[in-house]
Scaffold this motif. Structure first.
Motif, PDB file in Angstrom:
ATOM      1  N   ASP A  72     -13.996  -2.816   7.238  1.00 41.72           N
ATOM      2  CA  ASP A  72     -14.815  -3.229   5.961  1.00 41.72           C
ATOM      3  C   ASP A  72     -15.247  -4.683   6.409  1.00 41.72           C
ATOM      4  N   TRP A  73     -16.292  -5.138   5.823  1.00 41.27           N
ATOM      5  CA  TRP A  73     -16.512  -6.593   5.599  1.00 41.27           C
ATOM      6  C   TRP A  73     -15.346  -7.402   4.987  1.00 41.27           C
ATOM      7  N   ASN A  74     -15.004  -8.542   5.638  1.00 43.99           N
ATOM      8  CA  ASN A  74     -13.868  -9.525   4.933  1.00 43.99           C
ATOM      9  C   ASN A  74     -14.594 -10.316   3.842  1.00 43.99           C
ATOM     10  N   SER A  75     -14.564  -9.877   2.381  1.00 37.71           N
ATOM     11  CA  SER A  75     -15.149 -10.488   1.494  1.00 37.71           C
ATOM     12  C   SER A  75     -14.640 -11.937   0.874  1.00 37.71           C
ATOM     13  N   GLY A  76     -13.378 -12.223   1.516  1.00 36.63           N
ATOM     14  CA  GLY A  76     -12.799 -13.527   1.077  1.00 36.63           C
ATOM     15  C   GLY A  76     -12.216 -13.631  -0.512  1.00 36.63           C
ATOM     16  N   MET A  77     -12.242 -12.427  -1.238  1.00 35.01           N
ATOM     17  CA  MET A  77     -11.657 -12.109  -2.264  1.00 35.01           C
ATOM     18  C   MET A  77     -10.440 -11.651  -2.451  1.00 35.01           C
ATOM     19  N   PHE A  78      -9.473 -11.845  -3.207  1.00 37.55           N
ATOM     20  CA  PHE A  78      -8.046 -11.349  -3.235  1.00 37.55           C
ATOM     21  C   PHE A  78      -7.516 -11.490  -4.591  1.00 37.55           C
ATOM     22  N   LEU A  79      -6.308 -10.557  -4.570  1.00 35.74           N
ATOM     23  CA  LEU A  79      -5.587 -10.228  -5.696  1.00 35.74           C
ATOM     24  C   LEU A  79      -4.422 -10.246  -5.607  1.00 35.74           C
ATOM     25  N   PHE A  80      -3.515 -11.203  -6.024  1.00 35.93           N
ATOM     26  CA  PHE A  80      -1.928 -11.023  -5.987  1.00 35.93           C
ATOM     27  C   PHE A  80      -1.166 -11.786  -7.059  1.00 35.93           C
ATOM     28  N   LYS A  81       0.077 -11.687  -7.070  1.00 37.32           N
ATOM     29  CA  LYS A  81       0.922 -12.328  -7.870  1.00 37.32           C
ATOM     30  C   LYS A  81       0.850 -13.746  -7.473  1.00 37.32           C
ATOM     31  N   ALA A  82       1.025 -14.861  -8.315  1.00 36.93           N
ATOM     32  CA  ALA A  82       1.106 -16.489  -7.957  1.00 36.93           C
ATOM     33  C   ALA A  82       2.289 -16.531  -7.254  1.00 36.93           C
ATOM     34  N   GLY A  83       3.343 -16.168  -7.724  1.00 36.44           N
ATOM     35  CA  GLY A  83       4.701 -16.379  -7.142  1.00 36.44           C
ATOM     36  C   GLY A  83       4.879 -15.597  -5.791  1.00 36.44           C
ATOM     37  N   ARG A  84       4.404 -14.605  -5.842  1.00 35.57           N
ATOM     38  CA  ARG A  84       4.299 -13.567  -4.570  1.00 35.57           C
ATOM     39  C   ARG A  84       3.483 -14.459  -3.414  1.00 35.57           C
ATOM     40  N   PHE A  85       2.430 -15.106  -3.739  1.00 37.96           N
ATOM     41  CA  PHE A  85       1.686 -15.537  -2.842  1.00 37.96           C
ATOM     42  C   PHE A  85       2.488 -16.966  -2.318  1.00 37.96           C
ATOM     43  N   LEU A  86       2.933 -17.656  -3.101  1.00 38.92           N
ATOM     44  CA  LEU A  86       3.655 -18.761  -2.808  1.00 38.92           C
ATOM     45  C   LEU A  86       4.772 -18.800  -1.729  1.00 38.92           C
ATOM     46  N   ASP A  87       5.383 -17.283  -2.182  1.00 37.74           N
ATOM     47  CA  ASP A  87       6.767 -17.066  -1.170  1.00 37.74           C
ATOM     48  C   ASP A  87       6.081 -16.814   0.248  1.00 37.74           C
ATOM     49  N   GLU A  88       5.096 -15.865   0.121  1.00 38.26           N
ATOM     50  CA  GLU A  88       4.572 -15.428   1.451  1.00 38.26           C
ATOM     51  C   GLU A  88       3.982 -16.958   2.181  1.00 38.26           C
ATOM     52  N   LEU A  89       3.128 -17.733   1.443  1.00 42.28           N
ATOM     53  CA  LEU A  89       2.792 -19.013   2.190  1.00 42.28           C
ATOM     54  C   LEU A  89       3.901 -19.708   2.520  1.00 42.28           C
ATOM     55  N   LYS A  90       4.963 -19.891   1.861  1.00 45.56           N
ATOM     56  CA  LYS A  90       6.279 -20.714   2.461  1.00 45.56           C
ATOM     57  C   LYS A  90       6.936 -20.095   3.549  1.00 45.56           C
ATOM     58  N   ALA A  91       6.891 -18.659   3.526  1.00 42.16           N
ATOM     59  CA  ALA A  91       7.201 -17.785   4.948  1.00 42.16           C
ATOM     60  C   ALA A  91       6.499 -17.839   6.162  1.00 42.16           C
ATOM     61  N   CYS A  92       5.120 -17.906   6.003  1.00 45.84           N
ATOM     62  CA  CYS A  92       4.243 -17.774   6.827  1.00 45.84           C
ATOM     63  C   CYS A  92       3.579 -19.240   7.505  1.00 45.84           C
ATOM     64  N   SER A  93       3.531 -20.115   6.472  1.00 46.05           N
ATOM     65  CA  SER A  93       3.153 -21.495   6.834  1.00 46.05           C
ATOM     66  C   SER A  93       3.830 -22.509   5.850  1.00 46.05           C
ATOM     67  N   PRO A  94       5.002 -22.767   6.473  1.00 47.05           N
ATOM     68  CA  PRO A  94       5.857 -23.724   5.526  1.00 47.05           C
ATOM     69  C   PRO A  94       5.277 -24.919   5.238  1.00 47.05           C
ATOM     70  N   ALA A  95       4.541 -25.420   6.454  1.00 52.58           N
ATOM     71  CA  ALA A  95       4.070 -26.883   6.347  1.00 52.58           C
ATOM     72  C   ALA A  95       3.230 -26.966   5.193  1.00 52.58           C
ATOM     73  N   ILE A  96       2.294 -25.948   5.268  1.00 51.43           N
ATOM     74  CA  ILE A  96       1.208 -26.168   4.256  1.00 51.43           C
ATOM     75  C   ILE A  96       1.778 -26.090   2.894  1.00 51.43           C
ATOM     76  N   HIS A  97       2.690 -24.922   2.516  1.00 49.51           N
ATOM     77  CA  HIS A  97       3.336 -24.945   1.359  1.00 49.51           C
ATOM     78  C   HIS A  97       4.003 -26.182   0.742  1.00 49.51           C
ATOM     79  N   ASP A  98       5.091 -26.638   1.827  1.00 51.77           N
ATOM     80  CA  ASP A  98       5.593 -27.991   1.312  1.00 51.77           C
ATOM     81  C   ASP A  98       4.754 -29.134   1.077  1.00 51.77           C
ATOM     82  N   ALA A  99       3.735 -29.212   1.948  1.00 56.00           N
ATOM     83  CA  ALA A  99       2.678 -30.467   1.589  1.00 56.00           C
ATOM     84  C   ALA A  99       1.909 -30.094   0.360  1.00 56.00           C
TER      85      ALA A  99
END
Length: 472
Positions: free
Chosen positions: A193-220
């Protein structure tokens, strides 16, 4: 559906739609299709969703008043407008919005939408959001994949893996924009499929995954969010802290790394309006395949996009597969299959120190607008429109004097120690170096002609002493 908070990303520059889209008014704030701007269409789209709350909008400081005014036109209240002091791509922008939402409810579902997309079948889009909500509630980071209508080389693609719900699939792979042969293979396989750039997720869940995948971005970003300060209807953040945030997209920072990415396919006549050719594709056309707007006359012209501005006629003869875009200070004429090179024109204008890529001749301000009608070496003529009840800053100029002639409406003028009214056909003179202010005390727009004269006429020759918009 659980509580849903739309997050609208409005920070794009829209250079591929120059000369209509410019830095001070990019494509999301233009009415390219219909009466409402793309930003307004995105906001209205979210109001039709179950349990949708007031949106969180992420935009640049330069566009804050445009966002506020366009929300006001829709009578949409309660929005949180987060001002990015520096653009750091989509991952930090979404993280700021997620932290704003999570401060009230970490379980809230965030529907992340770019402000500059066009969706022709809104019922199918709304249905896709409903179908994706259970996946997001279960902890998946859901993206919406657009079922490809053709082997398009201008979009990224998402490869589907096994099913994880009746409507969703685990993401097998995100792939970059392909060449023609690869795109044809993707579409023929039925797995992409084409990548639309639209997303749906829980706020807390996204932040948890951001911290796990890209901790430098999360902390900054967390450090940036700690500097949040309300300002009128906006939330400001520290510029130095924002500049220290690593720049990355949500795809690279999270979606390509997480094991919890899911895709829900949807067919909703979607377009990112990423070029003039894409706008021609999405537009209604006449019997010759022409899409026109404004005062346009075509003869022996086919498959062509022509747009004119107010009080200016454009006529075409013998054109095929061409784009003609006319604005008061610039005109683009290009083959429809070469419009992707518009960015090179914009880059060239920037290198040459020109201004046609930055601002239109008509410039919008929180109090109204002005249009530079004419200018020479030591003079400039502007048409100024002030909204009812609005007031300009108390200011002065070091290098220019001004003459004001009221065309319609009633102006309250402050000139030095004097405060007086001017009505239709009356005028006044503002000497160089004298403090002055203009206010519309009437109930209709105030229109006047301003004639500037002096050794320097740049917009940066303004010293503000008081300003209701916080610019002093």
């Amino acid at each position: 559906m659980d509580m849903l908070i739309p997050v609208i990303l409005s920070g794009g520059s829209g250079t591929r739609l120059w000369p209509l889209s410019r830095k001070n008014r990019p494509k999301q704030f233009l009415a390219l299709m219909g009466e409402n701007t793309l930003f307004q269409q995105t906001v209205l789209r979210t109001t039709k969703l179950d349990q949708a709350q007031a949106p969180i909008i992420v935009c640049s400081e330069d566009h804050r008043f445009t966002v506020a005014e366009q929300l006001q036109e829709l009578r949409v209240g309660g929005a949180s407008i987060l001002l990015e002091p520096a653009a750091r791509n989509t991952a930090p922008a979404i993280a700021l919005a997620a932290m704003q939402a999570a401060s009230s409810d970490p379980e809230a579902l965030l529907l992340v939408l770019p402000a500059d997309h066009l969706i022709g079948d809104e019922a199918s889009f709304t249905d896709a959001v409903r179908r994706a909500a259970p996946l997001a509630a279960d902890g998946w980071l859901v993206t919406f994949g657009i079922r490809p209508e053709a082997p398009e080389t201008g979009f990224g693609y998402i490869k589907r893996a096994e099913s994880v719900s009746p409507d969703g699939f685990k993401v097998a792979q995100f792939v970059e924009k392909p060449d023609s042969a690869t795109a044809e293979r993707y579409v023929a396989s039925g797995e992409f499929d084409w990548n639309s750039g639209m997303f749906l997720f829980k706020a807390g869940r996204f932040l948890d995954e951001l911290k796990a995948c890209s901790p430098a971005i999360h902390d900054a970003v967390a450090s940036v969010y700690a500097t949040a300060k309300p300002d009128l209807d906006f939330v400001r953040f520290d510029k130095t802290a924002m500049a220290a945030v690593p720049e990355d997209s949500i795809d690279y920072a999270v979606m390509e790394k997480t094991k919890h990415a899911a895709v829900v396919p949807v067919s909703c006549r979607w377009s990112d309006i990423g070029s003039w050719s894409a706008l021609w594709d999405a537009s209604e056309k006449d019997a010759d395949g022409n899409a026109t707007q404004g005062d346009v006359v075509t003869y022996d012209t086919r498959n062509t996009l022509v747009r004119s501005h107010d009080r200016h006629m454009v006529a075409t003869i013998g054109l095929d597969d061409v784009v003609v875009i006319s604005t008061p200070d610039a005109t683009l004429v290009a083959s429809r299959d070469k419009v992707q090179h518009v960015k090179q024109v914009v880059d060239g204008l920037n290198r040459a120190g020109r201004s046609e890529h930055l601002a239109h001749r008509q410039v919008y301000r929180p109090w109204g607008s002005y249009d530079s009608i004419d200018m020479g070496e030591r003079f400039q003529v502007k048409r100024i429109v002030v909204k009812p009840g609005s007031v300009l800053s108390l200011q002065m100029h070091h290098h220019r004097a001004e003459h004001w002639i009221v065309v319609s409406g009633t102006a309250e003028v402050t000139c030095g120690e004097k405060v007086f009214l001017l009505t239709e056909n009356q005028s006044t003179y503002i000497p160089l170096g004298v403090t002055h202010r203009l206010r519309n005390v009437g109930k209709v727009p105030l229109e006047l002609i301003e004639v500037q004269s002096g050794s320097y006429l740049g917009e940066d020759d303004i010293v503000r002493f008081e300003d209701v918009y916080g610019r002093a």
